[in-house]
Design an enzyme around this catalytic site. Structure first.
Site, PDB file in Angstrom:
ATOM      1  N   ALA A  61       4.342  15.043  12.968  1.00  0.00           N
ATOM      2  CA  ALA A  61       5.406  15.980  13.343  1.00  0.00           C
ATOM      3  C   ALA A  61       5.936  16.642  12.079  1.00  0.00           C
ATOM      4  O   ALA A  61       5.847  16.076  10.982  1.00  0.00           O
ATOM      5  CB  ALA A  61       6.525  15.218  14.034  1.00  0.00           C
ATOM      6  N   GLY A 100       2.477  11.668  14.341  1.00  0.00           N
ATOM      7  CA  GLY A 100       2.132  12.481  15.511  1.00  0.00           C
ATOM      8  C   GLY A 100       0.685  12.957  15.465  1.00  0.00           C
ATOM      9  O   GLY A 100       0.080  13.214  16.515  1.00  0.00           O
ATOM     10  N   GLU A 103      -1.202  10.198  16.875  1.00  0.00           N
ATOM     11  CA  GLU A 103      -0.856  10.110  18.311  1.00  0.00           C
ATOM     12  C   GLU A 103      -1.604  11.182  19.108  1.00  0.00           C
ATOM     13  O   GLU A 103      -2.066  10.939  20.222  1.00  0.00           O
ATOM     14  CB  GLU A 103       0.652  10.236  18.494  1.00  0.00           C
ATOM     15  CG  GLU A 103       1.386   9.010  17.939  1.00  0.00           C
ATOM     16  CD  GLU A 103       2.887   9.143  18.049  1.00  0.00           C
ATOM     17  OE1 GLU A 103       3.446  10.038  17.376  1.00  0.00           O
ATOM     18  OE2 GLU A 103       3.506   8.384  18.804  1.00  0.00           O
ATOM     19  N   GLU A 123       5.736   6.266  10.963  1.00  0.00           N
ATOM     20  CA  GLU A 123       7.068   6.674  11.427  1.00  0.00           C
ATOM     21  C   GLU A 123       8.159   5.713  10.996  1.00  0.00           C
ATOM     22  O   GLU A 123       9.288   6.100  10.711  1.00  0.00           O
ATOM     23  CB  GLU A 123       7.084   6.803  12.958  1.00  0.00           C
ATOM     24  CG  GLU A 123       6.372   8.024  13.506  1.00  0.00           C
ATOM     25  CD  GLU A 123       4.886   7.811  13.744  1.00  0.00           C
ATOM     26  OE1 GLU A 123       4.309   6.866  13.170  1.00  0.00           O
ATOM     27  OE2 GLU A 123       4.300   8.601  14.497  1.00  0.00           O
TER      28      GLU A 123
HETATM   29  C1  LIG Z   1      13.197  12.732  20.120  1.00  0.00           C
HETATM   30  C2  LIG Z   1      12.267  13.467  19.182  1.00  0.00           C
HETATM   31  C3  LIG Z   1      10.818  13.242  19.513  1.00  0.00           C
HETATM   32  C4  LIG Z   1       9.936  13.542  18.349  1.00  0.00           C
HETATM   33  C5  LIG Z   1       8.632  12.857  18.586  1.00  0.00           C
HETATM   34  C6  LIG Z   1       7.633  13.120  17.529  1.00  0.00           C
HETATM   35  C7  LIG Z   1       7.640  12.148  16.479  1.00  0.00           C
HETATM   36  C8  LIG Z   1       6.629  12.092  15.654  1.00  0.00           C
HETATM   37  C9  LIG Z   1       6.712  11.216  14.536  1.00  0.00           C
HETATM   38  C10 LIG Z   1       6.024  11.779  13.313  1.00  0.00           C
HETATM   39  O1  LIG Z   1       4.957  12.286  13.332  1.00  0.00           O
HETATM   40  S1  LIG Z   1       6.931  11.641  11.920  1.00  0.00           S
HETATM   41  C11 LIG Z   1       5.859  12.219  10.662  1.00  0.00           C
HETATM   42  C12 LIG Z   1       4.806  11.225  10.373  1.00  0.00           C
HETATM   43  N1  LIG Z   1       4.036  11.673   9.250  1.00  0.00           N
HETATM   44  C13 LIG Z   1       4.209  11.202   8.032  1.00  0.00           C
HETATM   45  O2  LIG Z   1       5.028  10.364   7.775  1.00  0.00           O
HETATM   46  C14 LIG Z   1       3.358  11.797   6.957  1.00  0.00           C
HETATM   47  C15 LIG Z   1       4.205  12.296   5.835  1.00  0.00           C
HETATM   48  N2  LIG Z   1       3.408  12.911   4.786  1.00  0.00           N
HETATM   49  C16 LIG Z   1       2.731  12.170   3.885  1.00  0.00           C
HETATM   50  O3  LIG Z   1       2.676  10.973   3.903  1.00  0.00           O
HETATM   51  C17 LIG Z   1       2.046  12.931   2.800  1.00  0.00           C
HETATM   52  O4  LIG Z   1       2.686  14.154   2.652  1.00  0.00           O
HETATM   53  C18 LIG Z   1       0.543  13.189   3.063  1.00  0.00           C
HETATM   54  C19 LIG Z   1       0.320  13.834   4.423  1.00  0.00           C
HETATM   55  C20 LIG Z   1      -0.226  11.873   2.982  1.00  0.00           C
HETATM   56  C21 LIG Z   1      -0.010  14.153   1.975  1.00  0.00           C
HETATM   57  O5  LIG Z   1       0.275  13.621   0.709  1.00  0.00           O
HETATM   58  P1  LIG Z   1       0.067  14.511  -0.614  1.00  0.00           P
HETATM   59  O6  LIG Z   1       0.418  13.636  -1.762  1.00  0.00           O
HETATM   60  O7  LIG Z   1      -1.241  15.160  -0.570  1.00  0.00           O
HETATM   61  O8  LIG Z   1       1.116  15.683  -0.510  1.00  0.00           O
HETATM   62  P2  LIG Z   1       2.697  15.634  -0.471  1.00  0.00           P
HETATM   63  O9  LIG Z   1       3.209  16.116  -1.773  1.00  0.00           O
HETATM   64  O10 LIG Z   1       3.196  14.360   0.031  1.00  0.00           O
HETATM   65  O11 LIG Z   1       3.007  16.726   0.653  1.00  0.00           O
HETATM   66  C22 LIG Z   1       2.664  18.100   0.479  1.00  0.00           C
HETATM   67  C23 LIG Z   1       3.737  18.944   1.111  1.00  0.00           C
HETATM   68  O12 LIG Z   1       3.714  18.740   2.509  1.00  0.00           O
HETATM   69  C24 LIG Z   1       4.996  18.360   2.987  1.00  0.00           C
HETATM   70  N3  LIG Z   1       4.805  17.459   4.132  1.00  0.00           N
HETATM   71  C25 LIG Z   1       3.976  16.415   4.208  1.00  0.00           C
HETATM   72  N4  LIG Z   1       4.023  15.868   5.421  1.00  0.00           N
HETATM   73  C26 LIG Z   1       4.899  16.597   6.129  1.00  0.00           C
HETATM   74  C27 LIG Z   1       5.373  16.510   7.465  1.00  0.00           C
HETATM   75  N5  LIG Z   1       4.941  15.593   8.326  1.00  0.00           N
HETATM   76  N6  LIG Z   1       6.288  17.408   7.861  1.00  0.00           N
HETATM   77  C28 LIG Z   1       6.731  18.367   7.023  1.00  0.00           C
HETATM   78  N7  LIG Z   1       6.316  18.496   5.719  1.00  0.00           N
HETATM   79  C29 LIG Z   1       5.405  17.614   5.308  1.00  0.00           C
HETATM   80  C30 LIG Z   1       5.625  17.660   1.776  1.00  0.00           C
HETATM   81  O13 LIG Z   1       7.018  17.649   1.874  1.00  0.00           O
HETATM   82  C31 LIG Z   1       5.124  18.534   0.658  1.00  0.00           C
HETATM   83  O14 LIG Z   1       5.878  19.728   0.661  1.00  0.00           O
HETATM   84  P3  LIG Z   1       6.856  20.057  -0.545  1.00  0.00           P
HETATM   85  O15 LIG Z   1       7.370  21.417  -0.256  1.00  0.00           O
HETATM   86  O16 LIG Z   1       6.016  19.956  -1.775  1.00  0.00           O
HETATM   87  O17 LIG Z   1       7.910  19.007  -0.468  1.00  0.00           O
END
Ligand SMILES: CCCCCC/C=C/CC(=O)SCCNC(=O)CCNC(=O)[C@H](O)C(C)(C)COP(=O)(O)OP(=O)(O)OC[C@H]1O[C@@H](n2cnc3c(N)ncnc32)[C@H](O)[C@@H]1OP(=O)(O)O
Length: 717
Positions: A61, A100, A103, A123
């Site tokens: 997400a 997500g 998922e 999450e």
């Molecule tokens: C009642 C509400 C219902 C909602 C139901 C839905 C719920 C869903 C739950 C979820 O999905 S929560 C999200 C789960 N995902 C994660 O936790 C992944 C988070 N990201 C990472 O672990 C890492 O970023 C990565 C994907 C492994 C990549 O790592 P890398 O070292 O290559 O790059 P980063 O520097 O970490 O990231 C690059 C850039 O991307 C932004 N970013 C990464 N993931 C997300 C994300 N999920 N959403 C938004 N932005 C994301 C990160 O912040 C970096 O951007 P920046 O501008 O440089 O900060």
């Protein structure tokens, strides 16, 4: 968004497109819904593949959307719709399938991944649970026991492990999208019922209740007050005991509670803070995107005590060749024996396939002449460090970067004895240096952007969270620790016991209270620093005011009594002999405190846990504001990352500065004023920045950087 294309042979390809990680933003979700509809309606399409643009399936997400009102199609019905499609749908997973993203893949009928892909449901690390069906589908796919492990820890797994667990159907070293396309063509027309995870029973061990109880008590113990891990276990209990639809209802309820909690906000803030600190900037305007780092392949470490050994291992694990120098023969012999074993252990723990860098041991400082970077890690004594730096300046090739692993001494003073002060920075590691994530990269007024960039990049290669900080006594972390420790000692004088103080802090979420921590690190560390500062030692009068401030000689007196902590088997607590780990309260300490109070005419009073937290934590937070005001840290995220990654601040509370915002800046100011006005509780004078922020209406923590810069321009700070 999501792109739809028709491939030859009746396969529809849906490509998620939202750089950098194809997060499931509202536009992407809408794109998927539309594309799936199109594939369903097109009679020529017999099967579907979902993949991500640029070799990344999906990072989950879009976390940035969580801060505002949610719009666009919700994830849960979107994934249900995919699962219900009567044409085979495969997820082609490259790069990442997290949260997500996984998922979504679990809603597909098949999952095919590249061998380098990483999967997981992280999450819980964001204060949430897999709330798009993940808590109900994953255990049905891989069994309750394995799902409990993945969901409560949030750990990432490799494609190989995911295949073994049964999350993936196939793994390839070649193109995963091509394989998925070929695969869905081959299964078109086959029945899909057994591929719809929501329809399957959840495989559970026979003693399911006792397993869940055991995991719950482990999770409660480990999570130190965090809500999400507990909710994850509750959701998995529902998966094990309820039909899918009721399990989903439980998942929804739990998710709604977590989603609106302060802990989720704190953990999501911590996620972004970690990324913000990588985008460092210096007051000069130099920053991560306009400075060039050197790539280091050969380094040296001087001094092979506990810190030096850990640094050698951390460097070697990245594949760097290390010259490890120790001039004391006994220490060198011990390090030569211990360090290779530490390296092997850590390499094994990290499952490193490639052999780590080569280490050569030496007692001769001349042997560092060919390296590109030196990290000095000798005893924390300025005259000794100056001697080493002078020597290094004469031995090393011109252009060698010289770094000091000091925990708070003046970097500029060290730079001054070298020919190239621009090439000197602090690299403050935390013990054990090959394990702890934090690295303070300390720049002096003369440190070059290149030196800072190189130290930050080296930290990243070592898997550290590097934070660039200015040069002042104690830098950021230890400077803030000083008023915190000071208040803890004052509380003992006023009537608290070490256990009371520690319990309040541990209840807050610290892994260890301040006194247990002092026992672990050794009371003599601070004693030596205070002696060097002229605060204690022979000839210093034993009063409770020193150098014009209230001073508690309690920790000095403990050291004088030979109670240095765990290493002597006695400190603020007693242990089962020297090196013992289990702290027990010690009646000796109670008598010692009573005698001390009587000698100084102090009357013990009852002290509440609230007062303990206010006095200790608000003192620390106040110093954080002073640090921001002095531009020693670029923003509150830097301070918070330092405390979360280096000082055991509970991550689900975001960090001290985030916590201040949660409590309310007005409240912090009011309590600091209250304690400051008390005749015997000095050192809590509220910082000017805190006052200015409150006067400006207490903007949220994300706005402080901008506020500080504006105030600085108008000379208000
Ligand atoms: C009642 C509400 C219902 C909602 C139901 C839905 C719920 C869903 C739950 C979820 O999905 S929560 C999200 C789960 N995902 C994660 O936790 C992944 C988070 N990201 C990472 O672990 C890492 O970023 C990565 C994907 C492994 C990549 O790592 P890398 O070292 O290559 O790059 P980063 O520097 O970490 O990231 C690059 C850039 O991307 C932004 N970013 C990464 N993931 C997300 C994300 N999920 N959403 C938004 N932005 C994301 C990160 O912040 C970096 O951007 P920046 O501008 O440089 O900060």
């Amino acid at each position: 968004m999501a792109r739809y294309s028709r491939l030859p042979g009746s396969v529809a390809l849906i490509t998620l497109h939202n750089p950098p990680v194809n997060a499931l933003s509202a536009a992407v979700r809408q794109g998927i819904v539309d594309a799936v509809q199109r594939a369903l309606k097109d009679p020529k399409v017999t099967s579907v593949v979902i993949c991500g643009q640029n070799g990344k399936f999906c990072g989950g997400a879009d976390i940035r959307e969580f801060a505002g009102p949610m719009s666009g199609p919700p994830l849960v019905p979107m994934i249900h719709a995919i699962e219900a499609v009567d044409k085979p749908v495969a997820a082609a997973i490259e790069g990442v399938a997290l949260g997500g993203g996984l998922e979504l893949a679990l809603g597909c009928h098949y999952r095919i991944a590249h061998s380098k892909a990483v999967l997981g449901l992280p999450e819980v690390t964001l204060g949430l649970l897999p709330g798009a069906g993940g808590s109900q589908r994953l255990p049905r796919l891989i069994g309750l026991t394995a799902a409990l492990d993945l969901i409560t820890t949030g750990r990432h797994v490799s494609a190989a492990e995911a295949l073994k667990l049964g999350i993936l159907d196939q793994v390839t070293d070649n193109n995963a999208v091509d394989l998925a396309v070929e695969f869905v063509r081959s299964v078109a027309g086959q029945p899909l019922d057994s591929r719809r995870l929501s329809t399957l029973p959840c495989p559970c061990p026979p003693d399911v209740d006792s397993l869940l109880d055991k995991v719950m008590s482990k999770v409660r113990q480990r999570s130190r007050g965090a809500l999400a891990p507990v909710a994850c276990v509750q959701a998995l209990r529902a998966a094990a005991s309820l039909p899918y639809a009721q399990g989903m209802e439980k998942e929804r309820e739990l998710m709604a509670t977590l989603f609106n909690s302060g802990q989720a906000r704190a953990l999501q803030y911590a996620f972004f803070s970690q990324r913000v600190v990588g985008k460092w900037s210096l007051p000069s305007g130099a920053s991560w995107d306009n400075s060039t780092a050197r790539t280091i392949s050969k380094a040296a470490v001087i001094g092979l005590g506990t810190m030096g050994r850990g640094i050698v291992v951390a460097l070697a694990l990245t594949g760097i060749s290390v010259v490890a120098v120790e001039t004391q023969e006994k220490q060198l012999a011990e390090a030569s024996r211990v360090v290779p074993a530490m390296l092997q252990r850590e390499a094994g723990r990290r499952r490193l396939a490639t052999p780590p860098g080569v280490i050569s041991f030496s007692s001769n400082l001349q042997d560092v002449s060919e390296v590109e970077l030196v990290i000095e890690a000798v005893f924390e004594d300025m005259s000794l460090k100056l001697q080493v730096f002078k020597h290094l300046a004469s031995v090393c090739r011109p252009g060698t970067l010289l770094c000091s692993n000091t925990s708070g001494l003046d970097i500029d003073q060290l730079a001054a004895v070298t020919q190239s002060p621009g090439l000197v920075v602090g690299m403050h590691f935390f013990a054990p240096a090959h394990v702890m994530k934090l690295l303070e990269v300390v720049y002096g007024p003369r440190s070059s952007p290149e030196a800072v960039a190189t130290a930050m990049q080296l930290g990243k290669r070592m898997g550290k969270v590097g934070v660039a900080v200015g040069n002042c006594p104690g830098f950021v972390g230890n400077r803030m620790l000083k008023p915190y420790l000071e208040q803890a000692n004052f509380l003992l004088e006023e009537g608290a016991t070490p256990q009371q103080v520690d319990e309040a802090l541990e209840e807050f979420g610290f892994p260890m209270g301040v006194f247990r921590m002092s026992d672990l690190s050794g009371l003599d560390v601070g004693w030596r620093i205070r002696k060097e500062a002229g605060l204690t030692g022979p000839g210093v009068e034993s009063t409770r005011t020193r150098q014009g401030r209230r001073y508690s000689p309690l920790p000095d007196q403990m050291c004088e009594a030979g109670r240095l902590g765990q290493k002597t088997g006695k400190g603020w607590y007693q242990y089962d002999g020297p090196g013992g780990r289990v702290a027990r309260s010690d009646p000796w300490v109670d008598i010692f405190l009573e005698t001390y109070r009587a000698e100084h005419g102090l009357v013990a009073r009852s002290i509440t846990p609230e007062e303990i937290l206010e006095r200790c934590l608000y003192a620390l937070i106040n110093e954080g504001f002073n640090i921001l005001q002095d531009a020693v840290a670029a923003g509150p995220e830097d301070i918070d990352a330092i405390y979360v990654f280096g000082y055991g601040w509970p991550r689900h509370r975001g960090g001290p500065m985030f916590h201040a915002g949660q409590v309310g800046l007005g409240r912090i100011l009011e309590r600091l004023n209250h304690h400051h006005s008390h005749p015997d509780v000095p050192h809590l004078k509220p910082s000017t920045l805190l006052r200015r922020l409150v006067a400006a209406g207490s903007p949220p923590v994300q706005k402080w950087r901008e506020f500080i810069n504006k105030e600085r321009v108008h000379s208000q700070l």
